[in-house]
Every structure is written in structure tokens, then in C-alpha cells.
Design a protein around this motif. Structure first.
Motif, PDB file in Angstrom:
ATOM      1  N   SER A 172       0.831  -1.197   0.000  1.00 33.17           N
ATOM      2  CA  SER A 172       0.000   0.000   0.000  1.00 33.17           C
ATOM      3  C   SER A 172       0.863   1.243   0.000  1.00 33.17           C
ATOM      4  O   SER A 172       1.847   1.324   0.722  1.00 33.17           O
ATOM      5  CB  SER A 172      -0.899  -0.001   1.238  1.00 33.17           C
ATOM      6  OG  SER A 172      -1.530   1.251   1.396  1.00 33.17           O
ATOM      7  N   SER A 218      -0.216   4.169   0.966  1.00 33.52           N
ATOM      8  CA  SER A 218      -0.598   5.066   2.058  1.00 33.52           C
ATOM      9  C   SER A 218       0.036   4.664   3.389  1.00 33.52           C
ATOM     10  O   SER A 218       0.547   5.512   4.124  1.00 33.52           O
ATOM     11  CB  SER A 218      -2.114   5.098   2.201  1.00 33.52           C
ATOM     12  OG  SER A 218      -2.618   3.792   2.451  1.00 33.52           O
ATOM     13  N   ASP A 219       0.009   3.374   3.707  1.00 35.88           N
ATOM     14  CA  ASP A 219       0.526   2.972   5.025  1.00 35.88           C
ATOM     15  C   ASP A 219       1.614   1.908   4.956  1.00 35.88           C
ATOM     16  O   ASP A 219       2.107   1.469   6.002  1.00 35.88           O
ATOM     17  CB  ASP A 219      -0.608   2.471   5.925  1.00 35.88           C
ATOM     18  CG  ASP A 219      -1.314   1.246   5.355  1.00 35.88           C
ATOM     19  OD1 ASP A 219      -2.367   0.858   5.904  1.00 35.88           O
ATOM     20  OD2 ASP A 219      -0.825   0.673   4.358  1.00 35.88           O
ATOM     21  N   SER A 245       1.429  -1.155   4.203  1.00 32.00           N
ATOM     22  CA  SER A 245       1.032  -2.526   4.521  1.00 32.00           C
ATOM     23  C   SER A 245       1.273  -3.432   3.316  1.00 32.00           C
ATOM     24  O   SER A 245       1.211  -2.978   2.171  1.00 32.00           O
ATOM     25  CB  SER A 245      -0.435  -2.581   4.927  1.00 32.00           C
ATOM     26  OG  SER A 245      -1.265  -2.094   3.901  1.00 32.00           O
TER      27      SER A 245
END
Length: 129
Positions: free
Chosen positions: A52, A54-55, A57
Motif C-alpha cells: 500500500s 498510504s501505510d 502494509s
């Protein structure tokens, strides 16, 4: 214009290692989910790993857990797939792909590319003695 370019494929002996790179242009990694997929001759495409934007993960296919590691370098706008303990069954064309939005990395991997909108042309990995 969005482009994804894979590199790093080649011929490697069983048990060996390779690092694939996916260089992105036309967008920044922060807002996208990037996945690695592969397709062996005569087989359907399958998800390998996903990260990901955004984070950070990550998710992995069961067949590569513990052997492959996905990572990203935002400064270089590049995603990597480090592959260790390669097996003949890892032989395939490896593709990276990008999708925007709140995609779940596990879904992207298990579906073989749900939500992936941009695709690279692939790089061939051959594991053989």
C-alpha cells in the motif's frame, strides 16, 4: 502519462535470488497500491505480493511467504520485489501494476489484480539448473 517499467528478471539456479524493480512515472507511489503478479506458460495470472502506498502494509501469496519481500523507495518512485530461495515453479513473467484508492492488499493478491489499472509489460524470471 502513467508508466510502469519492470526490470531485474533473468535466469537463476534453484535456490538463488533475484531482485525485481518496478519504476513508476506519471504518478507518485503515495496514493497507489502497487502489486506484483506473475503468469507462467499455460497458467492464469496470479498475485504474488502487494504494498500500500498510504501505510506501507503488505500482502503475499502463500506460495512466496518467507521467500519474497516487497518494498518501496518513494524517493525513487520504485517498488522492489526481493526473491530468495527461488524454485523452478517460480518461473514466470512477472508484472507490476498500480491501482488507486482504498484497495485492500490481500484482495489485490488473492484476486490476481482486482483494482489494478496500470500495468507494466513484464520481466521474465526463469529458475532452472
Amino acid at each position: 502519462q502513467v508508466h510502469l517499467v519492470e526490470s531485474g528478471g533473468g535466469l537463476v539456479q534453484p535456490g538463488g535470488s533475484l531482485r525485481l524493480s518496478c519504476a513508476a512515472s506519471g504518478f507518485t507511489l503515495d496514493n497507489y497500491v502497487i502489486g506484483w503478479f506473475r503468469q507462467a506458460p499455460g497458467k492464469e495470472r496470479e498475485g504474488v505480493s502487494c504494498i500500500s502506498g498510504s501505510d506501507g502494509s503488505t500482502s503475499y501469496a502463500d506460495s512466496v511467504k518467507g521467500r519474497f519481500t516487497i518494498s518501496r523507495d518513494n524517493a525513487k518512485n520504485t517498488v522492489y520485489l526481493q526473491m530468495h530461495s527461488l524454485k523452478p515453479e517460480d518461473t514466470a513473467v512477472y508484472y507490476c501494476a498500480a491501482g488507486e484508492g482504498p484497495l485492500q492488499t490481500t484482495v489485490v493478491v488473492t484476486t490476481g489484480g482486482y483494482g489494478m489499472y496500470y500495468w507494466g509489460k513484464g520481466t521474465l524470471v526463469t529458475v532452472s539448473s
